[in-house]
Write a protein that holds these residues in place. Structure first.
Motif, PDB file in Angstrom:
ATOM      1  N   ALA A  51     -43.274   1.579  38.890  1.00  0.00           N
ATOM      2  CA  ALA A  51     -43.484   0.975  40.210  1.00  0.00           C
ATOM      3  C   ALA A  51     -43.280   2.010  41.313  1.00  0.00           C
ATOM      4  CB  ALA A  51     -42.520  -0.184  40.409  1.00  0.00           C
ATOM      5  N   THR A  52     -44.134   1.944  42.313  1.00  0.00           N
ATOM      6  CA  THR A  52     -43.990   2.845  43.450  1.00  0.00           C
ATOM      7  C   THR A  52     -43.958   2.060  44.752  1.00  0.00           C
ATOM      8  OG1 THR A  52     -46.378   3.178  43.652  1.00  0.00           O
ATOM      9  CG2 THR A  52     -45.168   4.776  42.304  1.00  0.00           C
ATOM     10  N   TYR A  53     -43.287   2.635  45.720  1.00  0.00           N
ATOM     11  CA  TYR A  53     -43.274   2.118  47.082  1.00  0.00           C
ATOM     12  C   TYR A  53     -43.944   3.162  47.960  1.00  0.00           C
ATOM     13  CZ  TYR A  53     -39.520  -0.984  45.339  1.00  0.00           C
ATOM     14  OH  TYR A  53     -38.771  -1.889  44.637  1.00  0.00           O
ATOM     15  N   SER A  54     -44.290   2.791  49.173  1.00  0.00           N
ATOM     16  CA  SER A  54     -44.906   3.753  50.083  1.00  0.00           C
ATOM     17  C   SER A  54     -43.887   4.803  50.517  1.00  0.00           C
ATOM     18  CB  SER A  54     -45.456   3.033  51.321  1.00  0.00           C
ATOM     19  OG  SER A  54     -44.379   2.605  52.148  1.00  0.00           O
ATOM     20  N   LEU A  55     -44.396   5.911  51.028  1.00  0.00           N
ATOM     21  CA  LEU A  55     -43.544   6.977  51.538  1.00  0.00           C
ATOM     22  C   LEU A  55     -42.631   6.448  52.645  1.00  0.00           C
ATOM     23  CD1 LEU A  55     -43.494   9.942  50.632  1.00  0.00           C
ATOM     24  CD2 LEU A  55     -44.914  10.490  52.599  1.00  0.00           C
ATOM     25  N   GLU A  56     -43.177   5.583  53.494  1.00  0.00           N
ATOM     26  CA  GLU A  56     -42.406   5.023  54.607  1.00  0.00           C
ATOM     27  C   GLU A  56     -41.256   4.146  54.113  1.00  0.00           C
ATOM     28  OE1 GLU A  56     -45.750   4.769  54.330  1.00  0.00           O
ATOM     29  OE2 GLU A  56     -46.465   6.056  55.975  1.00  0.00           O
ATOM     30  N   ILE A  57     -41.533   3.324  53.116  1.00  0.00           N
ATOM     31  CA  ILE A  57     -40.485   2.463  52.557  1.00  0.00           C
ATOM     32  C   ILE A  57     -39.392   3.322  51.928  1.00  0.00           C
ATOM     33  CG2 ILE A  57     -39.924   0.797  50.733  1.00  0.00           C
ATOM     34  CD1 ILE A  57     -42.664  -0.512  51.284  1.00  0.00           C
ATOM     35  N   MET A  58     -39.790   4.345  51.197  1.00  0.00           N
ATOM     36  CA  MET A  58     -38.798   5.196  50.537  1.00  0.00           C
ATOM     37  C   MET A  58     -37.917   5.913  51.560  1.00  0.00           C
ATOM     38  SD  MET A  58     -38.864   4.702  47.315  1.00  0.00           S
ATOM     39  CE  MET A  58     -38.057   6.096  46.529  1.00  0.00           C
ATOM     40  N   TYR A  59     -38.526   6.483  52.590  1.00  0.00           N
ATOM     41  CA  TYR A  59     -37.724   7.191  53.589  1.00  0.00           C
ATOM     42  C   TYR A  59     -36.766   6.214  54.283  1.00  0.00           C
ATOM     43  CZ  TYR A  59     -36.139   9.954  57.476  1.00  0.00           C
ATOM     44  OH  TYR A  59     -35.329  10.600  58.388  1.00  0.00           O
ATOM     45  N   TRP A  60     -37.301   5.081  54.719  1.00  0.00           N
ATOM     46  CA  TRP A  60     -36.489   4.095  55.438  1.00  0.00           C
ATOM     47  C   TRP A  60     -35.339   3.608  54.571  1.00  0.00           C
ATOM     48  CZ3 TRP A  60     -35.699  -1.234  54.554  1.00  0.00           C
ATOM     49  CH2 TRP A  60     -35.030  -1.904  55.585  1.00  0.00           C
ATOM     50  N   THR A  61     -35.613   3.365  53.300  1.00  0.00           N
ATOM     51  CA  THR A  61     -34.575   2.884  52.391  1.00  0.00           C
ATOM     52  C   THR A  61     -33.471   3.925  52.238  1.00  0.00           C
ATOM     53  OG1 THR A  61     -36.152   1.479  51.200  1.00  0.00           O
ATOM     54  CG2 THR A  61     -34.114   2.056  50.048  1.00  0.00           C
ATOM     55  N   GLY A  62     -33.837   5.159  51.975  1.00  0.00           N
ATOM     56  CA  GLY A  62     -32.832   6.212  51.821  1.00  0.00           C
ATOM     57  C   GLY A  62     -32.026   6.430  53.082  1.00  0.00           C
ATOM     58  N   TYR A  63     -32.713   6.488  54.214  1.00  0.00           N
ATOM     59  CA  TYR A  63     -32.045   6.688  55.499  1.00  0.00           C
ATOM     60  C   TYR A  63     -31.099   5.527  55.796  1.00  0.00           C
ATOM     61  CZ  TYR A  63     -31.461   7.819  60.447  1.00  0.00           C
ATOM     62  OH  TYR A  63     -30.926   8.140  61.679  1.00  0.00           O
ATOM     63  N   THR A  64     -31.596   4.319  55.602  1.00  0.00           N
ATOM     64  CA  THR A  64     -30.808   3.126  55.916  1.00  0.00           C
ATOM     65  C   THR A  64     -29.576   3.016  55.030  1.00  0.00           C
ATOM     66  OG1 THR A  64     -32.771   1.958  56.719  1.00  0.00           O
ATOM     67  CG2 THR A  64     -30.873   0.599  56.126  1.00  0.00           C
ATOM     68  N   TYR A  65     -29.712   3.290  53.741  1.00  0.00           N
ATOM     69  CA  TYR A  65     -28.556   3.252  52.844  1.00  0.00           C
ATOM     70  C   TYR A  65     -27.462   4.226  53.297  1.00  0.00           C
ATOM     71  CZ  TYR A  65     -30.741   0.578  48.936  1.00  0.00           C
ATOM     72  OH  TYR A  65     -31.306  -0.376  48.115  1.00  0.00           O
ATOM     73  N   ARG A  66     -27.835   5.443  53.671  1.00  0.00           N
ATOM     74  CA  ARG A  66     -26.839   6.432  54.089  1.00  0.00           C
ATOM     75  C   ARG A  66     -26.203   5.999  55.415  1.00  0.00           C
ATOM     76  NH1 ARG A  66     -23.403   8.319  52.016  1.00  0.00           N
ATOM     77  NH2 ARG A  66     -24.861   8.296  50.301  1.00  0.00           N
TER      78      ARG A  66
END
Length: 146
Positions: free
Chosen positions: A76-91
């Motif tokens: 499964a893949t997510y968009s680049l935007e979802i991945m960046y937002w998820t990583g940024y938001t978690y931190r």
């Protein structure tokens, strides 16, 4: 909460880029996110100071891959935007609440983050975190009623 320091915002950006790198190197996005958020690598980033925090996303990805004896490719893949937002938001979430990565993942897993991205990515990050925590509370209440 006061505004994050430049260093903490940079760490949020590094983690966002790490999540993007996972996508661009062909990793299964949900599996990567789960592996990362429950890893010793993420715990090192949660520390007040750890050398890994300034290693860069490529090195962090290598450390995680070694730790878990190989990250899952494809899937499964997510968009680049979802991945960046998820990583940024978690931190950011860690700095905002003091919760650790593995605790944050229990509240908002990869699927939740992906589903919430359309409505939440334009919010102030603290508002998005507060809303994600509220969704989790509601889910817990619903489970108790069943």
């Amino acid at each position: 909460m006061e505004n994050l320091t430049l260093e903490k915002r940079q760490l949020c950006d590094i983690q966002g880029r790490l999540f993007e790198l996972a996508l661009t190197t062909g990793l299964d996005c949900p599996a990567f996110i789960e592996s990362f958020m429950n890893s010793k690598t993420a715990a090192a980033l949660d520390d007040v100071y750890d050398r890994l925090q300034w290693a860069g996303e490529e090195y962090i990805l290598e450390e995680l891959n070694d730790e878990v004896c190989g990250l899952k490719k494809a899937g499964a893949t997510y968009s680049l935007e979802i991945m960046y937002w998820t990583g940024y938001t978690y931190r950011y979430w860690h700095y905002y609440t003091g919760e650790y990565s593995h605790e944050i993942f229990k509240i908002a897993d990869a699927e939740t983050m992906s589903e919430c991205w359309p409505g939440f990515h334009t919010l102030d990050v603290t508002m998005a975190i507060d809303d994600l925590k509220e969704i989790y509370k509601q889910k817990c209440k619903e489970k108790k009623l069943l």
